[in-house]
Scaffold this motif. Sequence first.
Motif, PDB file in Angstrom:
ATOM      1  N   LEU A  25       0.561  -1.317  -0.046  1.00  0.00           N
ATOM      2  CA  LEU A  25       0.148  -0.246  -0.080  1.00  0.00           C
ATOM      3  C   LEU A  25       0.836   1.091  -0.060  1.00  0.00           C
ATOM      4  O   LEU A  25       1.021   2.170  -0.471  1.00  0.00           O
ATOM      5  N   CYS A  26       1.824   0.860   0.661  1.00  0.00           N
ATOM      6  CA  CYS A  26       3.182   2.539   0.384  1.00  0.00           C
ATOM      7  C   CYS A  26       4.148   2.679  -0.855  1.00  0.00           C
ATOM      8  O   CYS A  26       5.148   2.805  -0.675  1.00  0.00           O
ATOM      9  N   SER A  27       3.080   1.760  -2.136  1.00  0.00           N
ATOM     10  CA  SER A  27       4.559   1.480  -2.991  1.00  0.00           C
ATOM     11  C   SER A  27       3.803   2.168  -3.787  1.00  0.00           C
ATOM     12  O   SER A  27       3.212   1.569  -4.743  1.00  0.00           O
ATOM     13  N   PRO A  28       4.047   3.104  -5.123  1.00  0.00           N
ATOM     14  CA  PRO A  28       3.279   3.812  -5.938  1.00  0.00           C
ATOM     15  C   PRO A  28       3.891   2.822  -6.708  1.00  0.00           C
ATOM     16  O   PRO A  28       3.581   3.578  -8.160  1.00  0.00           O
ATOM     17  N   GLU A  29       4.889   2.678  -6.717  1.00  0.00           N
ATOM     18  CA  GLU A  29       4.683   1.559  -8.229  1.00  0.00           C
ATOM     19  C   GLU A  29       3.544   0.117  -8.637  1.00  0.00           C
ATOM     20  O   GLU A  29       3.365   0.083 -10.320  1.00  0.00           O
ATOM     21  N   VAL A  30       2.195  -0.015  -8.002  1.00  0.00           N
ATOM     22  CA  VAL A  30       1.619  -0.634  -7.940  1.00  0.00           C
ATOM     23  C   VAL A  30       0.085  -0.281  -7.981  1.00  0.00           C
ATOM     24  O   VAL A  30      -0.340   0.850  -7.258  1.00  0.00           O
ATOM     25  N   GLU A  31      -0.602  -0.944  -8.831  1.00  0.00           N
ATOM     26  CA  GLU A  31      -2.283  -0.385  -8.000  1.00  0.00           C
ATOM     27  C   GLU A  31      -2.747  -1.468  -8.067  1.00  0.00           C
ATOM     28  O   GLU A  31      -2.459  -2.534  -8.553  1.00  0.00           O
ATOM     29  N   ILE A  32      -3.485  -1.473  -6.879  1.00  0.00           N
ATOM     30  CA  ILE A  32      -3.857  -3.247  -6.050  1.00  0.00           C
ATOM     31  C   ILE A  32      -5.074  -3.073  -6.694  1.00  0.00           C
ATOM     32  O   ILE A  32      -6.401  -2.361  -5.868  1.00  0.00           O
ATOM     33  N   LEU A  33      -6.057  -3.486  -7.478  1.00  0.00           N
ATOM     34  CA  LEU A  33      -6.836  -4.059  -8.030  1.00  0.00           C
ATOM     35  C   LEU A  33      -7.746  -4.653  -6.904  1.00  0.00           C
ATOM     36  O   LEU A  33      -9.117  -4.101  -6.494  1.00  0.00           O
ATOM     37  N   GLY A  34      -7.818  -5.217  -6.002  1.00  0.00           N
ATOM     38  CA  GLY A  34      -7.951  -5.830  -4.393  1.00  0.00           C
ATOM     39  C   GLY A  34      -7.176  -6.729  -4.488  1.00  0.00           C
ATOM     40  O   GLY A  34      -6.504  -7.054  -4.519  1.00  0.00           O
ATOM     41  N   ILE A  35      -7.930  -6.988  -2.860  1.00  0.00           N
ATOM     42  CA  ILE A  35      -7.359  -8.095  -2.094  1.00  0.00           C
ATOM     43  C   ILE A  35      -8.371  -9.405  -2.178  1.00  0.00           C
ATOM     44  O   ILE A  35      -9.555  -9.384  -1.595  1.00  0.00           O
ATOM     45  N   THR A  36      -8.202 -10.635  -2.523  1.00  0.00           N
ATOM     46  CA  THR A  36      -8.418 -11.617  -2.233  1.00  0.00           C
ATOM     47  C   THR A  36      -8.461 -12.734  -1.533  1.00  0.00           C
ATOM     48  O   THR A  36      -7.034 -12.550  -1.122  1.00  0.00           O
ATOM     49  N   VAL A  37      -9.110 -13.138  -0.288  1.00  0.00           N
ATOM     50  CA  VAL A  37      -8.928 -14.012   1.237  1.00  0.00           C
ATOM     51  C   VAL A  37      -9.257 -15.322   1.352  1.00  0.00           C
ATOM     52  O   VAL A  37     -10.319 -16.007   0.183  1.00  0.00           O
ATOM     53  N   VAL A  38      -8.154 -16.413   1.450  1.00  0.00           N
ATOM     54  CA  VAL A  38      -8.241 -17.832   1.413  1.00  0.00           C
ATOM     55  C   VAL A  38      -8.461 -18.472   3.074  1.00  0.00           C
ATOM     56  O   VAL A  38      -7.428 -17.186   3.727  1.00  0.00           O
ATOM     57  N   CYS A  39      -8.458 -19.289   3.020  1.00  0.00           N
ATOM     58  CA  CYS A  39      -8.243 -19.721   4.248  1.00  0.00           C
ATOM     59  C   CYS A  39      -6.753 -20.653   4.576  1.00  0.00           C
ATOM     60  O   CYS A  39      -6.463 -20.831   3.214  1.00  0.00           O
ATOM     61  N   GLY A  40      -6.427 -20.166   5.902  1.00  0.00           N
ATOM     62  CA  GLY A  40      -4.968 -20.277   5.988  1.00  0.00           C
ATOM     63  C   GLY A  40      -4.823 -20.143   7.086  1.00  0.00           C
ATOM     64  O   GLY A  40      -4.771 -20.821   8.531  1.00  0.00           O
ATOM     65  N   ASN A  41      -4.262 -18.841   7.444  1.00  0.00           N
ATOM     66  CA  ASN A  41      -3.634 -18.581   9.010  1.00  0.00           C
ATOM     67  C   ASN A  41      -5.281 -18.669   9.983  1.00  0.00           C
ATOM     68  O   ASN A  41      -4.844 -18.439  11.368  1.00  0.00           O
ATOM     69  N   VAL A  42      -6.072 -18.130   8.856  1.00  0.00           N
ATOM     70  CA  VAL A  42      -7.469 -17.486  10.118  1.00  0.00           C
ATOM     71  C   VAL A  42      -8.562 -18.166   8.923  1.00  0.00           C
ATOM     72  O   VAL A  42      -8.157 -17.909   7.876  1.00  0.00           O
ATOM     73  N   PRO A  43      -9.471 -18.404   9.588  1.00  0.00           N
ATOM     74  CA  PRO A  43     -10.188 -19.033   8.379  1.00  0.00           C
ATOM     75  C   PRO A  43     -11.106 -17.460   7.571  1.00  0.00           C
ATOM     76  O   PRO A  43     -10.545 -16.250   8.158  1.00  0.00           O
ATOM     77  N   THR A  44     -11.348 -18.020   6.453  1.00  0.00           N
ATOM     78  CA  THR A  44     -11.527 -16.556   5.833  1.00  0.00           C
ATOM     79  C   THR A  44     -12.627 -15.734   6.145  1.00  0.00           C
ATOM     80  O   THR A  44     -11.938 -13.964   5.850  1.00  0.00           O
ATOM     81  N   GLU A  45     -13.363 -15.200   6.529  1.00  0.00           N
ATOM     82  CA  GLU A  45     -13.716 -14.473   6.818  1.00  0.00           C
ATOM     83  C   GLU A  45     -13.042 -13.481   7.528  1.00  0.00           C
ATOM     84  O   GLU A  45     -13.458 -12.143   7.615  1.00  0.00           O
ATOM     85  N   LYS A  46     -12.518 -14.621   8.856  1.00  0.00           N
ATOM     86  CA  LYS A  46     -11.550 -13.777  10.095  1.00  0.00           C
ATOM     87  C   LYS A  46     -10.662 -13.129   8.676  1.00  0.00           C
ATOM     88  O   LYS A  46      -9.572 -11.460   9.338  1.00  0.00           O
ATOM     89  N   GLY A  47      -9.501 -13.119   7.901  1.00  0.00           N
ATOM     90  CA  GLY A  47      -8.909 -12.613   7.205  1.00  0.00           C
ATOM     91  C   GLY A  47      -9.327 -11.438   6.653  1.00  0.00           C
ATOM     92  O   GLY A  47      -8.800 -10.797   6.692  1.00  0.00           O
ATOM     93  N   ALA A  48     -10.686 -11.729   5.891  1.00  0.00           N
ATOM     94  CA  ALA A  48     -11.268 -10.778   4.887  1.00  0.00           C
ATOM     95  C   ALA A  48     -11.315  -9.663   6.155  1.00  0.00           C
ATOM     96  O   ALA A  48     -10.971  -8.007   5.455  1.00  0.00           O
ATOM     97  N   GLU A  49     -12.234  -9.610   6.930  1.00  0.00           N
ATOM     98  CA  GLU A  49     -11.687  -9.123   7.915  1.00  0.00           C
ATOM     99  C   GLU A  49     -10.416  -7.910   8.636  1.00  0.00           C
ATOM    100  O   GLU A  49     -10.095  -6.240   9.098  1.00  0.00           O
ATOM    101  N   ASN A  50      -9.331  -9.004   8.760  1.00  0.00           N
ATOM    102  CA  ASN A  50      -8.592  -8.276   8.517  1.00  0.00           C
ATOM    103  C   ASN A  50      -7.345  -7.555   8.139  1.00  0.00           C
ATOM    104  O   ASN A  50      -6.706  -6.351   7.636  1.00  0.00           O
ATOM    105  N   ALA A  51      -7.856  -7.993   6.782  1.00  0.00           N
ATOM    106  CA  ALA A  51      -8.092  -6.738   5.385  1.00  0.00           C
ATOM    107  C   ALA A  51      -8.784  -5.595   5.521  1.00  0.00           C
ATOM    108  O   ALA A  51      -7.718  -4.353   5.410  1.00  0.00           O
ATOM    109  N   LEU A  52      -9.681  -5.373   5.948  1.00  0.00           N
ATOM    110  CA  LEU A  52     -10.293  -4.514   6.361  1.00  0.00           C
ATOM    111  C   LEU A  52      -8.954  -3.389   7.310  1.00  0.00           C
ATOM    112  O   LEU A  52      -9.616  -1.841   7.363  1.00  0.00           O
ATOM    113  N   LYS A  53      -9.013  -4.385   8.215  1.00  0.00           N
ATOM    114  CA  LYS A  53      -8.457  -2.964   9.357  1.00  0.00           C
ATOM    115  C   LYS A  53      -6.726  -2.560   8.613  1.00  0.00           C
ATOM    116  O   LYS A  53      -6.940  -1.291   8.995  1.00  0.00           O
TER     117      LYS A  53
END
Length: 340
Positions: A25-53
């Motif tokens: 997010l601090c790198s001007p070379e890239v345009e982030i179109l979106g963040i997709t979340v998968v189950c892994g470290n935490v379940p998917t819904e929790k991971g998505a909440e963390n991405a929003l944070k």
Amino acid sequence: MNAKRKIIIDCDPGIDDALALMLALCSPEVEILGITVVCGNVPTEKGAENALKVLQWMDRLDIPVYLGEERPLVRNYVDAMDTHGEDGLGESHYPYVTTVRPRAGAVKFLADSLLTAAASKEKLSIIALGPLTNLARLVQQSPESLDGLDQLVSMGGSYKSHGNCSPVAEYNYWCDPHGAKVVYNAFYTLPQLSGKEIHMIGLDVTRQIVLTPNLLEYMCRLNPERGEIIRRITGFYMDFHWAQEGIIGCVINDPLAVAYFLAPSLCTGFSSYTDVETEGISLGQTLVDAYGFWGRHPNSHILTETNPVSFMEMFCSRVLKGSEKALHPMLCQLMGGCEK
């Protein structure tokens, strides 16, 4: 001026995912179109909440977050909340974001974005920081969309380093070995991916990126607000690393994948055919055919060496807004290993 490279970040936030997102997010070379979340470290819904944070911390809630697969392709799901905390962010318990919410359909978003990229001749890259389940589903459901893929960088696997959840396996590929196998096989067999390789940022290089208490204190001096966020989410992680590996500090795997995408000279390695074990005591192991026993063309680029000081310079200058002139001598002092 060069155009920004379009990317999607596929992740399972996760403490080190959060740090990686901050760097991107601090790198001007890239345009982030979106963040997709998968189950892994935490379940998917929790991971998505963390991405929003993380997006809220960085004032970038304009970037959409998509919910992806909730279980591995075949095996039972095993989270890593013993490593990342019950909230996935080191028991920091930051409040949920309520102004925007995660969206459904991560795999469809990936496919649609890649098809658009292919049609416009402006290809799209993916930085995968978690298990490869979303990407495996993409391969299965929309292989034609991969015409739009420029580069795939995957934090996962290991060449010669030992595993972190078994003697031989790294967590992301161990969590969903069948998904990883589908993706690696696609880079060998699919005509849409002919000539392309997965850039595997495995434990051989990420284990060299250790956030120590001294470095953390320096980050807090550079930028008290962001430094305090990093302190708050990594304390649990440091305690885990001390208990499990006797490390004073914590290995921050995922930010190196982002840093490598931004500056490929940060890591060096070699091209090879790689497969992933899906059975038995070697479940999740990456089998890197470095000596060409199978006679197959490469489907991966295996990174084996990195420069930890250069990585920390990038992270601190971008995320903590440190002065590049002052960073190098201080980081050399804190980390050692700089040539005089």
